[in-house]
Design a protein around this motif. Structure first.
Motif, mmCIF file in Angstrom:
data_model
loop_
_atom_site.group_PDB
_atom_site.id
_atom_site.type_symbol
_atom_site.label_atom_id
_atom_site.label_comp_id
_atom_site.label_asym_id
_atom_site.label_seq_id
_atom_site.Cartn_x
_atom_site.Cartn_y
_atom_site.Cartn_z
ATOM 1 N N CYS A 209 -63.216 36.859 26.004
ATOM 2 C CA CYS A 209 -62.369 35.935 26.514
ATOM 3 C C CYS A 209 -61.111 36.707 27.257
ATOM 4 N N ALA A 210 -60.298 35.835 27.933
ATOM 5 C CA ALA A 210 -59.575 36.106 28.650
ATOM 6 C C ALA A 210 -58.412 36.539 27.583
ATOM 7 N N ARG A 248 -67.150 33.712 37.419
ATOM 8 C CA ARG A 248 -66.481 33.188 38.258
ATOM 9 C C ARG A 248 -65.233 33.617 38.536
ATOM 10 N N GLY A 250 -63.171 35.487 35.897
ATOM 11 C CA GLY A 250 -62.428 35.453 34.922
ATOM 12 C C GLY A 250 -61.461 36.993 35.137
ATOM 13 N N SER A 253 -59.017 37.514 37.447
ATOM 14 C CA SER A 253 -58.155 37.268 36.964
ATOM 15 C C SER A 253 -56.815 37.809 35.640
ATOM 16 N N THR A 254 -57.339 37.924 34.927
ATOM 17 C CA THR A 254 -56.480 38.705 33.821
ATOM 18 C C THR A 254 -56.108 40.299 33.984
ATOM 19 N N THR A 341 -63.259 39.684 43.544
ATOM 20 C CA THR A 341 -64.336 39.815 42.483
ATOM 21 C C THR A 341 -65.884 40.410 44.004
#
Length: 364
Positions: A209-210, A248, A250, A253-254, A341
């Motif tokens: 999880c982020a 997607r 993620g 983004s992290t 990505t």
């Protein structure tokens, strides 16, 4: 000299029968130079009624027959091994001290459940024979992993069972000059299984999880993620080494939020350990699994069919992709996340193809 040993050479006498000084070599034992020798000239005691007199003459020191082999230098950071077989005693003493700390609770566990001492002393020791002897993992590009600070390692996922993540963890720990630890992000199924849940926590794994990933990266940890998830690890053998969708974005983004570099990682060899030729979907739904693999050996050979094939592995870490040059709001830009990505995915896929071309055989 009390401890001198006289080694006589053949006497050299004249034809007239007269005695001449006899050259003798006296080997003296010295405290600091046991191989030292000196030559002396011994005068006969019968000459002119005078007692025998020895006159010292300097002579060259002979080379020893065999030079002693130098002791191998210990590895950096390793404790010197005691003489006289003390290595075994030291290991036994270390093992007993480890057991004492485990029984008395004198060890540290972080807020994720990571037990560094247990991982180093036990878990890595159990995985290392598979890494070194069974899969014979070859590691390339380890220098692309930063010496310190946070970094996100993104790798392909395959093999029916997630052994590739464990081998990547050993590769980083045993080959990185700083001996860094890799904290893997795992699916929630891992933390729902008894025993596996505890071992995963102890080894430093955490939920994918982020929030958890950001906390680890901000602490300066190495975090490993495999964005393909079950789509990659459970794909059929006919689609081997073809990357599935990376979700997607993620993980990008992290990395953007924490400003940490992304290190692409390509793993070759894991696809063939359990060639998945079928999927019993009904049985998988009953058991609550995302898939139930059917391989040439499982379930036909029972427990023996669960033994992975001894393939030859190669793990290559690519050049890091920096993210600290982007503004804080970049993590909310969907186009940027899509581009990064795709860049990571293409780099991993290209390296996979290159390694496959260089590979001589699946097993050698």
């Amino acid at each position: 000299m009390a401890d001198a040993k006289v080694i006589p050479f053949d006497d050299d006498r004249s034809r007239g029968g007269g005695k001449v000084p006899t050259r003798r070599r006296v080997a003296t034992r010295r405290k600091n130079d046991p191989a030292a020798v000196r030559e002396v000239t011994a005068m006969p005691a019968q000459q002119d009624g005078a007692p025998g007199v020895e006159r010292a003459e300097p002579g060259p020191s002979p080379e020893p027959k065999s030079k002693p082999k130098p002791r191998p230098e210990p590895k950096p950071g390793a404790a010197p091994e005691p003489r006289g077989g003390g290595g075994l005693e030291r290991r036994v003493a270390g093992g007993l001290a480890f057991l004492r700390r485990r029984l008395t609770g004198e060890y540290e566990v972080d807020d994720f459940g990571y037990d560094e001492e247990l991982t180093d002393q036990v878990l890595m020791s159990l995985l290392r024979p598979f890494y070194e002897k069974y899969f014979r993992v070859e590691v390339k590009g380890i220098e692309n992993i930063p010496a310190d600070g946070g970094a996100l390692i993104v790798a392909n996922h395959s093999g029916t069972l997630p052994l590739d993540g464990l081998m990547m963890q050993v590769a980083v720990h045993d080959n990185h000059p700083q001996g860094r630890h890799l904290r893997l992000l795992a699916a929630d199924l891992v933390f729902m299984l008894p025993v596996v849940n505890e071992l995963a926590r102890k080894a430093g794994h955490t939920l994918a999880c982020a929030e958890d990933a950001e906390r680890l990266l901000e602490r300066g940890e190495l975090v490993g993620v495999m964005p393909e998830g079950f789509k990659g690890i459970g794909k059929p053998f006919s689609e081997r080494y073809k990357l599935q969708r990376f979700g997607r974005g993620g993980f990008v983004s992290t990395a953007l939020r924490t400003g940490t570099p992304i290190v692409p990682c390509s793993i070759v060899g894991a696809e063939e350990i359990y060639p998945m030729i079928g999927n019993a979907k009904t049985l998988a739904r009953v058991l609550g699994f995302p898939y139930f693999p059917i391989t040439p050996t499982f379930p036909w050979l029972g427990p023996l069919g669960a033994l992975p094939l001894p393939t030859k592995w190669t793990i290559q870490f690519g050049e890091p992709i920096p993210t600290d040059g982007y503004p804080p709001e970049a993590a909310e830009d969907p186009m940027l996340m899509f581009n990064l990505t795709d860049q990571v995915r293409e780099q991993i896929q290209h390296t996979l193809y290159k390694l496959l071309v260089q590979r001589r055989s699946v097993f050698f």
